[in-house]
Scaffold this motif. Sequence first.
Motif, PDB file in Angstrom:
ATOM      1  N   ASN A 453       0.855  -1.200   0.000  1.00  0.00           N
ATOM      2  CA  ASN A 453       0.000   0.000   0.000  1.00  0.00           C
ATOM      3  C   ASN A 453       0.887   1.245   0.000  1.00  0.00           C
ATOM      4  O   ASN A 453       0.790   2.103   0.865  1.00  0.00           O
ATOM      5  CB  ASN A 453      -0.948  -0.014   1.216  1.00  0.00           C
ATOM      6  CG  ASN A 453      -1.952   1.117   1.168  1.00  0.00           C
ATOM      7  OD1 ASN A 453      -2.217   1.693   0.102  1.00  0.00           O
ATOM      8  ND2 ASN A 453      -2.513   1.482   2.320  1.00  0.00           N
ATOM      9  N   LYS A 487       2.975   6.392   1.224  1.00  0.00           N
ATOM     10  CA  LYS A 487       1.655   5.751   1.299  1.00  0.00           C
ATOM     11  C   LYS A 487       0.612   6.721   0.747  1.00  0.00           C
ATOM     12  O   LYS A 487       0.682   7.912   1.041  1.00  0.00           O
ATOM     13  CB  LYS A 487       1.310   5.455   2.754  1.00  0.00           C
ATOM     14  CG  LYS A 487       1.925   4.175   3.281  1.00  0.00           C
ATOM     15  CD  LYS A 487       1.179   3.729   4.537  1.00  0.00           C
ATOM     16  CE  LYS A 487       1.869   2.586   5.245  1.00  0.00           C
ATOM     17  NZ  LYS A 487       2.293   1.478   4.373  1.00  0.00           N
ATOM     18  N   PRO A 488      -0.351   6.219  -0.029  1.00  0.00           N
ATOM     19  CA  PRO A 488      -1.437   7.117  -0.440  1.00  0.00           C
ATOM     20  C   PRO A 488      -2.159   7.627   0.813  1.00  0.00           C
ATOM     21  O   PRO A 488      -2.307   6.883   1.782  1.00  0.00           O
ATOM     22  CB  PRO A 488      -2.370   6.221  -1.262  1.00  0.00           C
ATOM     23  CG  PRO A 488      -1.594   4.988  -1.565  1.00  0.00           C
ATOM     24  CD  PRO A 488      -0.564   4.841  -0.498  1.00  0.00           C
ATOM     25  N   PRO A 490      -5.500   9.518   1.238  1.00  0.00           N
ATOM     26  CA  PRO A 490      -6.687  10.214   0.741  1.00  0.00           C
ATOM     27  C   PRO A 490      -7.304  11.164   1.768  1.00  0.00           C
ATOM     28  O   PRO A 490      -8.042  12.063   1.404  1.00  0.00           O
ATOM     29  CB  PRO A 490      -7.649   9.074   0.379  1.00  0.00           C
ATOM     30  CG  PRO A 490      -7.133   7.866   1.093  1.00  0.00           C
ATOM     31  CD  PRO A 490      -5.667   8.054   1.243  1.00  0.00           C
ATOM     32  N   HIS A 491      -6.975  10.958   3.058  1.00  0.00           N
ATOM     33  CA  HIS A 491      -7.585  11.802   4.091  1.00  0.00           C
ATOM     34  C   HIS A 491      -6.669  12.925   4.554  1.00  0.00           C
ATOM     35  O   HIS A 491      -6.934  13.564   5.576  1.00  0.00           O
ATOM     36  CB  HIS A 491      -8.043  10.939   5.271  1.00  0.00           C
ATOM     37  CG  HIS A 491      -9.063   9.914   4.860  1.00  0.00           C
ATOM     38  ND1 HIS A 491     -10.325  10.272   4.434  1.00  0.00           N
ATOM     39  CD2 HIS A 491      -8.990   8.578   4.743  1.00  0.00           C
ATOM     40  CE1 HIS A 491     -10.990   9.179   4.092  1.00  0.00           C
ATOM     41  NE2 HIS A 491     -10.197   8.141   4.266  1.00  0.00           N
TER      42      HIS A 491
HETATM   43  C1  LIG Z   1      -3.527   2.530   2.390  1.00  0.00           C
HETATM   44  O1  LIG Z   1      -3.099   3.411   3.397  1.00  0.00           O
HETATM   45  C2  LIG Z   1      -3.892   4.576   3.518  1.00  0.00           C
HETATM   46  C3  LIG Z   1      -3.245   5.475   4.526  1.00  0.00           C
HETATM   47  O2  LIG Z   1      -2.681   4.776   5.603  1.00  0.00           O
HETATM   48  C4  LIG Z   1      -5.299   4.175   3.899  1.00  0.00           C
HETATM   49  O3  LIG Z   1      -6.111   5.319   4.006  1.00  0.00           O
HETATM   50  C5  LIG Z   1      -5.854   3.262   2.821  1.00  0.00           C
HETATM   51  O4  LIG Z   1      -7.139   2.830   3.176  1.00  0.00           O
HETATM   52  C6  LIG Z   1      -4.936   2.062   2.626  1.00  0.00           C
HETATM   53  N1  LIG Z   1      -5.409   1.277   1.497  1.00  0.00           N
HETATM   54  C7  LIG Z   1      -5.410  -0.031   1.511  1.00  0.00           C
HETATM   55  C8  LIG Z   1      -5.898  -0.687   0.257  1.00  0.00           C
HETATM   56  O5  LIG Z   1      -5.033  -0.674   2.457  1.00  0.00           O
END
Ligand SMILES: *[C@@H]1O[C@H](CO)[C@@H](O)[C@H](O)[C@H]1NC(C)=O
Length: 528
Positions: A453, A487-488, A490-491
């Motif tokens: 991730n 790490k992405p 989005p929030h």
């Molecule tokens: C990846 O990490 C981000 C931030 O920690 C989180 O918001 C997101 O849900 C994660 N995505 C997955 C597919 O685990």
Amino acid sequence: MKGAQKDSEKLIWEPMRSPSGGNPIVGSGQQSRALHKFLVWLILFVSATYIVYTLKLVSTSRTCDDEPFPNPRTRISSSSSSIKNVTATSLLSQSIQDHAVVETLLPESPETHRTEIRNIVFGIAASAKLWERRKNYIKLWFRPKEMRGVVWLDHTLKTREADEEDLPPVKISGDTSRFAYKNKQGHRSAIRISRIVSETLRLGLEDVHWFVMGDDDTVFVTENLVRVLRKYDHNQFYYIGSLSESHLQNIYFSYGMAYGGGGFAISYPLAKSLAKMQDRCIQRYPGLYGSDDRMQACMTELGVPLTKELGFHQYDVYGNLFGLLAAHPVTPLVSLHHLDVVEPIFPNVTRVQALQRLTLPMKLDSAGLMQQSICYDKSKRWTISISWGFAVQIFRGVFSPREVEMPSRTFLNWYRKADYTAYAFNTRPVSRNPCQKPFVFYLSKASLNSTMNQTVSEYVRNRVSHPVCKWKMADPANLERVEVYKKPDPHLWDRSPRRNCCRVMNPTKKGTTVIEVGVCGEGEISEM
Ligand SMILES: *[C@@H]1O[C@H](CO)[C@@H](O)[C@H](O)[C@H]1NC(C)=O
Ligand SMILES: *[C@@H]1O[C@H](CO)[C@@H](O)[C@H](O)[C@H]1NC(C)=O
Ligand SMILES: *[C@@H]1O[C@H](CO)[C@@H](O)[C@H](O)[C@H]1NC(C)=O
Ligand SMILES: *[C@@H]1O[C@H](CO)[C@@H](O)[C@H](O)[C@H]1NC(C)=O
């Protein structure tokens, strides 16, 4: 007016008075004292019982039909629940359900649910003359299956079938020859462009929260546009956008105006009020130059100030946007403009190819796009500035964050004779010492490692000549690539604004620096 108001007040108040105050029993003064006393007690007893039972009735009958604020949605929900199959045992759960239905439906009614991309309607100002070239900018960001928008042209042209799948529908603006235009420098197309919001509103599209204006050379980062607009209540009057980079532009036009090319948003109810008065308003300002100052003039008549959001970028500059993009303010990147005027944002490719490359990191982590983080390579004594998804800069020596977060002057003023004193923000020179000319690495590829991730973006050194430097210090010219892990997030913008931290990792390959970008840990700051 006044009389009518009194009548309606009566209507409201009278039924409320009747249950408690409308006591019809009138005692007779000629009765004996004992009878009188008895009657008083009787009346009190009856009234008390009456009140107790009334209260009880009111408190249990709330679920039925009394709707203090008749709302079409809740009506639908209560009528649909009455169709449901009510059995004796399910009565209780039914009434609980009704409560739940009313409460959960409210946030989902079209007026109150949170803004999604489908609740935005774009109004794009375009001209038939430049359409063939400019439409390529729109194709970069517009997704016809998810988004709604209209391109407003000055006159008809042949549209290609292939375009119809990638672009918003094209419409011709209404005739504006009846309006006066008296500005000597400008063009009267400003009037038709100013009316785009009203004309788009009149198309009668449903479930619209925001109208967003842009030019044909504006590129939006639509996920970030949604993030920004969600902060505001679209049921209120909002006029959201940003200023020009040029202090002189802001003086000539206004420091209270949303510059049209950077894009701006008008909430639905404000657009409705605007549409009612805009044609009259436009007639009062024949001397104004453009469409956005006409819009602002009408906004001031409506009394609505500009809400500034720094992620909308007019980019009233020439030359290279690098300095601005490498030190983006800590706010989501919403738009880019004047892309025909400035150099391509990546070297040695066309403008459209350059923007195409930017869509890679945009898809992986739009919230983090162009966000700056600043850290230091302690062993080599370098300052490192990352503009995520765009570029990495490495400087010899230590620059403080307050210096690196200022845009370097790689761009030129819109007023060619003006210099850096005429920007509406602080800037810094590209380098003060020849040794400190930054080594720039541009994004070459980006991908997501889904097991971790984590995004992996790679930046490759821009091969330009550097002045001779005699400092006894590691030479960044030995580096070919910078690899950035992040790490992405989005929030990111649901939290208070804060730059991410970056950390220099142990390199695994020669000629490569590896850096991790992410939320700052406890006590972690940008320091050498
Ligand atoms: C990846 O990490 C981000 C931030 O920690 C989180 O918001 C997101 O849900 C994660 N995505 C997955 C597919 O685990
Ligand atoms: C009423 O409830 C019964 C039993 O729960 C069910 O079989 C029937 O289909 C329901 N009728 C309607 C109209 O929902
Ligand atoms: C520029 O691009 C061309 C064609 O893509 C390539 O051959 C050339 O090497 C590039 N120049 C630089 C300096 O990257
Ligand atoms: C993802 O990261 C893990 C751990 O660093 C690595 O073993 C794996 O090869 C990576 N996957 C891809 C697709 O790069």
